[in-house]
Design a protein around this motif. Sequence first.
Motif, PDB file in Angstrom:
ATOM      1  N   GLU A  53      54.094  -3.763 -36.833  1.00 44.85           N
ATOM      2  CA  GLU A  53      53.759  -3.012 -35.622  1.00 44.85           C
ATOM      3  C   GLU A  53      54.959  -2.159 -35.237  1.00 44.85           C
TER       4      GLU A  53
ATOM      5  N   ARG B 119      56.623   0.592 -32.623  1.00 48.07           N
ATOM      6  CA  ARG B 119      56.602   1.105 -31.248  1.00 48.07           C
ATOM      7  C   ARG B 119      57.162   2.525 -31.238  1.00 48.07           C
TER       8      ARG B 119
ATOM      9  N   SER C  19      51.929   2.369 -29.756  1.00 46.70           N
ATOM     10  CA  SER C  19      52.283   1.675 -30.988  1.00 46.70           C
ATOM     11  C   SER C  19      51.159   1.796 -32.010  1.00 46.70           C
TER      12      SER C  19
ATOM     13  N   ALA D   5      61.010   5.823 -33.305  1.00 44.08           N
ATOM     14  CA  ALA D   5      60.156   4.634 -33.424  1.00 44.08           C
ATOM     15  C   ALA D   5      61.000   3.467 -33.911  1.00 44.08           C
TER      16      ALA D   5
ATOM     17  N   SER E 186      60.683  -1.178 -34.691  1.00 46.31           N
ATOM     18  CA  SER E 186      59.854  -2.379 -34.810  1.00 46.31           C
ATOM     19  C   SER E 186      60.750  -3.594 -34.661  1.00 46.31           C
TER      20      SER E 186
END
Length: 183
Positions: A100, A102, A117, A139, A141
């Motif tokens: 995932e 973000r 996300s 970004a 994670s």
Amino acid sequence: MIDIHVIDNHGQFTHLEHRMLRDLDGVSTELIDNETPPEEIDADGLVLSGGPSIEETGNSAAYLDLDIPVLGICLGHQLIAQELGGEVGEGDYGGYADVEVRILSESDPLVGSLAPSIRTWASHADEVLTVPPGFERTAESDVCGVEAMSDTDRDIYGVQWHPEVAHTERGEELFANFRDICQ
């Protein structure tokens, strides 16, 4: 029609990057060997594909000086960081996994529309540890602090994950965003 070349760094998913771009409205694309001399590149944008080794990226570093938008994917992302003054190193996490990611910058032209996300398919055997001067970390994670980076002044972008694979959410949207950058 926007012409975006995919530079083949011998990654297992390179043909999927080419296919995803080919299927976008308004994009013409070619798969180009990474040994192609920079002066033979005639495109509106380049995708530096993933691959097995930074030592096998041919002329990819020289393509960063062509003054056209560049998107680096996985190894391409790492090559951009290394060549432009960032730091690349071994990741703590290792091989391919569902991660995932973000999004840190909703205004970023490449990844901003993916906020807050997305689920991605990524390898973290190697990763960008520090972004180069002029880049923004866009970004992150739980396993990697630099999942994406952007230098909007030079239109050079990188993502650690593989937007071209089915395991990644909204990969086509990321490629459409890059097409829009190339216009």
